[in-house]
Motif scaffolding. Structure first.
Motif, PDB file in Angstrom:
ATOM      1  N   GLN A 184      44.193 -24.537 -29.347  1.00  0.00           N
ATOM      2  CA  GLN A 184      43.398 -23.890 -28.300  1.00  0.00           C
ATOM      3  C   GLN A 184      42.146 -24.712 -27.975  1.00  0.00           C
ATOM      4  OE1 GLN A 184      42.416 -19.788 -28.992  1.00  0.00           O
ATOM      5  NE2 GLN A 184      40.956 -19.707 -27.315  1.00  0.00           N
ATOM      6  N   VAL A 185      41.573 -25.342 -28.992  1.00  0.00           N
ATOM      7  CA  VAL A 185      40.366 -26.145 -28.770  1.00  0.00           C
ATOM      8  C   VAL A 185      40.667 -27.282 -27.786  1.00  0.00           C
ATOM      9  CG1 VAL A 185      38.598 -27.591 -29.856  1.00  0.00           C
ATOM     10  CG2 VAL A 185      39.470 -25.586 -31.064  1.00  0.00           C
ATOM     11  N   GLN A 186      41.831 -27.894 -27.936  1.00  0.00           N
ATOM     12  CA  GLN A 186      42.218 -28.959 -27.002  1.00  0.00           C
ATOM     13  C   GLN A 186      42.419 -28.402 -25.587  1.00  0.00           C
ATOM     14  OE1 GLN A 186      45.282 -30.180 -29.999  1.00  0.00           O
ATOM     15  NE2 GLN A 186      44.949 -32.210 -29.120  1.00  0.00           N
ATOM     16  N   LEU A 187      43.052 -27.240 -25.505  1.00  0.00           N
ATOM     17  CA  LEU A 187      43.307 -26.651 -24.188  1.00  0.00           C
ATOM     18  C   LEU A 187      42.025 -26.154 -23.516  1.00  0.00           C
ATOM     19  CD1 LEU A 187      46.608 -24.676 -24.916  1.00  0.00           C
ATOM     20  CD2 LEU A 187      46.363 -26.706 -23.459  1.00  0.00           C
ATOM     21  N   ASN A 188      40.991 -25.906 -24.315  1.00  0.00           N
ATOM     22  CA  ASN A 188      39.699 -25.503 -23.736  1.00  0.00           C
ATOM     23  C   ASN A 188      38.947 -26.670 -23.111  1.00  0.00           C
ATOM     24  OD1 ASN A 188      39.767 -22.758 -24.274  1.00  0.00           O
ATOM     25  ND2 ASN A 188      38.802 -22.949 -26.282  1.00  0.00           N
ATOM     26  N   ASP A 189      39.416 -27.880 -23.373  1.00  0.00           N
ATOM     27  CA  ASP A 189      38.793 -29.077 -22.807  1.00  0.00           C
ATOM     28  C   ASP A 189      39.400 -29.337 -21.430  1.00  0.00           C
ATOM     29  OD1 ASP A 189      37.888 -31.545 -22.134  1.00  0.00           O
ATOM     30  OD2 ASP A 189      38.736 -32.609 -23.832  1.00  0.00           O
ATOM     31  N   ALA A 190      38.584 -29.232 -20.399  1.00  0.00           N
ATOM     32  CA  ALA A 190      39.081 -29.276 -19.012  1.00  0.00           C
ATOM     33  C   ALA A 190      39.878 -30.531 -18.669  1.00  0.00           C
ATOM     34  CB  ALA A 190      37.905 -29.130 -18.045  1.00  0.00           C
ATOM     35  N   ASP A 191      39.616 -31.625 -19.372  1.00  0.00           N
ATOM     36  CA  ASP A 191      40.293 -32.884 -19.029  1.00  0.00           C
ATOM     37  C   ASP A 191      41.509 -33.180 -19.905  1.00  0.00           C
ATOM     38  OD1 ASP A 191      38.383 -33.492 -17.053  1.00  0.00           O
ATOM     39  OD2 ASP A 191      36.999 -34.240 -18.588  1.00  0.00           O
ATOM     40  N   PHE A 192      41.904 -32.230 -20.747  1.00  0.00           N
ATOM     41  CA  PHE A 192      42.986 -32.510 -21.693  1.00  0.00           C
ATOM     42  C   PHE A 192      44.288 -32.897 -20.984  1.00  0.00           C
ATOM     43  CE2 PHE A 192      46.778 -31.007 -23.930  1.00  0.00           C
ATOM     44  CZ  PHE A 192      46.754 -31.883 -25.008  1.00  0.00           C
ATOM     45  N   ALA A 193      44.710 -32.108 -20.010  1.00  0.00           N
ATOM     46  CA  ALA A 193      45.999 -32.363 -19.351  1.00  0.00           C
ATOM     47  C   ALA A 193      46.014 -33.720 -18.663  1.00  0.00           C
ATOM     48  CB  ALA A 193      46.315 -31.252 -18.351  1.00  0.00           C
ATOM     49  N   SER A 194      44.919 -34.060 -17.997  1.00  0.00           N
ATOM     50  CA  SER A 194      44.905 -35.337 -17.279  1.00  0.00           C
ATOM     51  C   SER A 194      44.966 -36.515 -18.257  1.00  0.00           C
ATOM     52  CB  SER A 194      43.695 -35.448 -16.350  1.00  0.00           C
ATOM     53  OG  SER A 194      42.503 -35.278 -17.065  1.00  0.00           O
ATOM     54  N   ARG A 195      44.329 -36.372 -19.427  1.00  0.00           N
ATOM     55  CA  ARG A 195      44.407 -37.438 -20.435  1.00  0.00           C
ATOM     56  C   ARG A 195      45.834 -37.566 -20.980  1.00  0.00           C
ATOM     57  NH1 ARG A 195      39.763 -35.052 -22.500  1.00  0.00           N
ATOM     58  NH2 ARG A 195      40.805 -34.491 -24.446  1.00  0.00           N
ATOM     59  N   ALA A 196      46.474 -36.431 -21.233  1.00  0.00           N
ATOM     60  CA  ALA A 196      47.847 -36.445 -21.752  1.00  0.00           C
ATOM     61  C   ALA A 196      48.790 -37.107 -20.750  1.00  0.00           C
ATOM     62  CB  ALA A 196      48.307 -35.020 -22.057  1.00  0.00           C
ATOM     63  N   MET A 197      48.656 -36.746 -19.476  1.00  0.00           N
ATOM     64  CA  MET A 197      49.543 -37.305 -18.452  1.00  0.00           C
ATOM     65  C   MET A 197      49.296 -38.795 -18.257  1.00  0.00           C
ATOM     66  SD  MET A 197      49.827 -34.097 -15.801  1.00  0.00           S
ATOM     67  CE  MET A 197      48.097 -34.024 -15.419  1.00  0.00           C
ATOM     68  N   SER A 253      46.936 -18.462 -31.185  1.00  0.00           N
ATOM     69  CA  SER A 253      46.812 -17.448 -30.139  1.00  0.00           C
ATOM     70  C   SER A 253      45.628 -17.753 -29.225  1.00  0.00           C
ATOM     71  CB  SER A 253      46.614 -16.080 -30.788  1.00  0.00           C
ATOM     72  OG  SER A 253      46.371 -15.119 -29.791  1.00  0.00           O
ATOM     73  N   VAL A 254      45.879 -17.635 -27.950  1.00  0.00           N
ATOM     74  CA  VAL A 254      44.797 -17.804 -26.975  1.00  0.00           C
ATOM     75  C   VAL A 254      44.464 -16.393 -26.487  1.00  0.00           C
ATOM     76  CG1 VAL A 254      44.126 -18.995 -24.850  1.00  0.00           C
ATOM     77  CG2 VAL A 254      45.861 -19.997 -26.321  1.00  0.00           C
ATOM     78  N   GLU A 255      43.628 -15.701 -27.243  1.00  0.00           N
ATOM     79  CA  GLU A 255      43.459 -14.275 -26.995  1.00  0.00           C
ATOM     80  C   GLU A 255      42.792 -13.988 -25.652  1.00  0.00           C
ATOM     81  OE1 GLU A 255      41.631 -12.650 -30.475  1.00  0.00           O
ATOM     82  OE2 GLU A 255      43.334 -13.254 -31.711  1.00  0.00           O
ATOM     83  N   GLN A 256      41.697 -14.664 -25.396  1.00  0.00           N
ATOM     84  CA  GLN A 256      41.058 -14.513 -24.084  1.00  0.00           C
ATOM     85  C   GLN A 256      40.884 -15.915 -23.513  1.00  0.00           C
ATOM     86  OE1 GLN A 256      37.589 -12.131 -25.341  1.00  0.00           O
ATOM     87  NE2 GLN A 256      38.365 -10.545 -23.982  1.00  0.00           N
ATOM     88  N   PRO A 257      41.939 -16.409 -22.854  1.00  0.00           N
ATOM     89  CA  PRO A 257      41.902 -17.810 -22.438  1.00  0.00           C
ATOM     90  C   PRO A 257      40.789 -18.099 -21.439  1.00  0.00           C
ATOM     91  CG  PRO A 257      43.792 -16.674 -21.475  1.00  0.00           C
ATOM     92  CD  PRO A 257      43.179 -15.735 -22.442  1.00  0.00           C
ATOM     93  N   GLU A 258      40.093 -19.198 -21.682  1.00  0.00           N
ATOM     94  CA  GLU A 258      39.118 -19.666 -20.694  1.00  0.00           C
ATOM     95  C   GLU A 258      39.881 -20.243 -19.509  1.00  0.00           C
ATOM     96  OE1 GLU A 258      36.371 -22.401 -22.470  1.00  0.00           O
ATOM     97  OE2 GLU A 258      36.071 -21.143 -24.234  1.00  0.00           O
ATOM     98  N   ASP A 259      39.180 -20.406 -18.397  1.00  0.00           N
ATOM     99  CA  ASP A 259      39.833 -20.966 -17.205  1.00  0.00           C
ATOM    100  C   ASP A 259      40.478 -22.308 -17.505  1.00  0.00           C
ATOM    101  OD1 ASP A 259      39.026 -18.788 -15.808  1.00  0.00           O
ATOM    102  OD2 ASP A 259      37.343 -19.749 -14.784  1.00  0.00           O
ATOM    103  N   ALA A 260      39.827 -23.102 -18.363  1.00  0.00           N
ATOM    104  CA  ALA A 260      40.354 -24.436 -18.688  1.00  0.00           C
ATOM    105  C   ALA A 260      41.749 -24.356 -19.297  1.00  0.00           C
ATOM    106  CB  ALA A 260      39.409 -25.151 -19.648  1.00  0.00           C
ATOM    107  N   VAL A 261      42.015 -23.305 -20.079  1.00  0.00           N
ATOM    108  CA  VAL A 261      43.321 -23.180 -20.741  1.00  0.00           C
ATOM    109  C   VAL A 261      44.428 -23.041 -19.700  1.00  0.00           C
ATOM    110  CG1 VAL A 261      44.750 -21.744 -22.253  1.00  0.00           C
ATOM    111  CG2 VAL A 261      42.383 -22.234 -22.882  1.00  0.00           C
ATOM    112  N   THR A 262      44.275 -22.068 -18.801  1.00  0.00           N
ATOM    113  CA  THR A 262      45.324 -21.858 -17.796  1.00  0.00           C
ATOM    114  C   THR A 262      45.400 -23.047 -16.830  1.00  0.00           C
ATOM    115  OG1 THR A 262      43.732 -20.447 -16.638  1.00  0.00           O
ATOM    116  CG2 THR A 262      45.423 -19.342 -17.889  1.00  0.00           C
TER     117      THR A 262
END
Length: 253
Positions: free
Chosen positions: A101-114, A134-143
C-alpha cells in the motif's frame, strides 16, 4: 539475525541496495499440466552468508518509506533478469511481484513501473502486481495508480485472501484480474470455507492462484473447484534466479 536485519535496513537507507537486497523466484504451475507457467519474485535481504527473510525488514521499510527505493530496485533487477531470458520461453509466462500500500500511495509509482518495463522491452501482459495488504481507505493515489497499471495492461491481484469477507472488501476497492489465495485456505479446518470462496470467485470469473500446494490431493481438489494455477512445495520451494533460469527457462530440444 538481528545484526543482518539491521544491515539490510541500513543498505536501503544509505542507498546501497545492491549490497543488501536480492530476490528469489518461486515457480507457479498450471495445475492441470504440471507445467511451470512463470514465477513469483520474492525479495530477500543478504548479509554475508545470511539470507534475511522479508518479514524481518519489510515492515520497518514501510514505516520509514524505504520500501519505495527498495521496491523500485527490485523491479529494475527482476525486469532486467526476465528480459535476459530466451524470448520463446518468457513470452507465455506470468511473473508476479508484490506491491504494498505504501508503494501505491506514491503518486508516481505506476509511471515508474511502466517506464522500467519499457526500458526492458517487456510486455505488461506478462506481469501480475500482487497487492499485499488491505487498502482500507485508499488515497486518491492508490486508485490512480491501479487505474494506470490496469490501462497499461499490467495484471493486478489481491494477495493473501483467506475468506469471503476479506475478498469482498478488497473487490469493493478494485476488481482485479487474479486472486491469490493464502496457504491457510488448504488447511483441513478451512476447506469448507474455501469451497464457498471459490464458488463466489467462479461466479465473478476471476482466475485464482493458490499458495501452499503440498500434495496431489490439493491439486485434484483445487482443479475440481476451478483453480487453474498454484505454487507450493509439491512443485518447488523459492529458488535462486540462476536455478530458475536453468530449470525453467531452457528451450526444449
Amino acid at each position: 539475525m538481528e545484526k543482518s536485519t539491521h544491515f539490510v535496513v541500513q543498505c536501503v537507507e544509505k542507498n546501497r541496495l545492491d549490497a543488501g537486497i536480492d530476490f528469489v523466484i518461486q515457480p507457479i504451475f498450471d495445475l492441470s499440466r504440471f507445467a511451470c507457467i512463470g514465477g513469483e519474485v520474492l525479495v530477500r535481504g543478504t548479509h554475508r552468508r545470511n539470507i534475511v527473510p522479508p518479514n524481518l525488514f519489510i515492515s520497518q521499510l514501510e514505516e520509514t518509506g524505504g520500501i519505495l527505493p527498495m521496491g523500485d530496485y527490485l523491479m529494475a533487477q527482476a525486469f532486467k533478469f526476465i528480459a535476459a531470458q530466451p524470448q520463446a520461453m518468457r513470452e507465455n509466462q506470468l511473473f508476479t511481484l508484490n506491491i504494498s500500500q505504501v508503494q501505491l500511495n506514491d503518486a508516481d509509482f505506476a509511471s515508474r513501473a511502466m517506464s522500467l518495463l519499457q526500458q526492458n522491452h517487456l510486455p505488461p501482459r506478462n506481469f501480475i502486481f500482487e497487492i499485499t495488504d488491505s487498502v482500507e481507505q485508499p488515497e486518491d493515489a492508490v486508485t490512480q495508480n491501479l487505474g494506470q497499471l490496469s490501462e497499461a495492461g499490467i495484471n493486478l491481484a489481491w494477495d493473501g485472501i483467506n475468506c469471503l469477507d476479506t475478498l469482498q472488501a478488497r473487490l469493493a476497492i478494485w476488481t482485479t484480474d487474479y486472486i491469490k489465495l493464502d496457504r491457510s485456505c488448504l488447511a483441513p479446518a478451512n476447506i469448507d470455507k474455501t469451497f464457498l470462496l471459490l464458488e463466489y470467485i467462479n461466479e465473478i470469473d476471476i482466475d485464482v492462484i493458490i499458495e501452499g500446494v503440498e500434495n496431489y490431493t490439493h491439486v485434484s481438489t483445487m482443479l475440481r473447484h476451478g483453480v487453474k494455477y498454484g505454487q507450493g512445495f509439491l512443485f518447488s520451494r523459492p529458488i535462486s534466479k540462476e536455478s530458475f533460469h536453468q530449470e525453467y527457462m531452457q528451450p526444449e530440444h
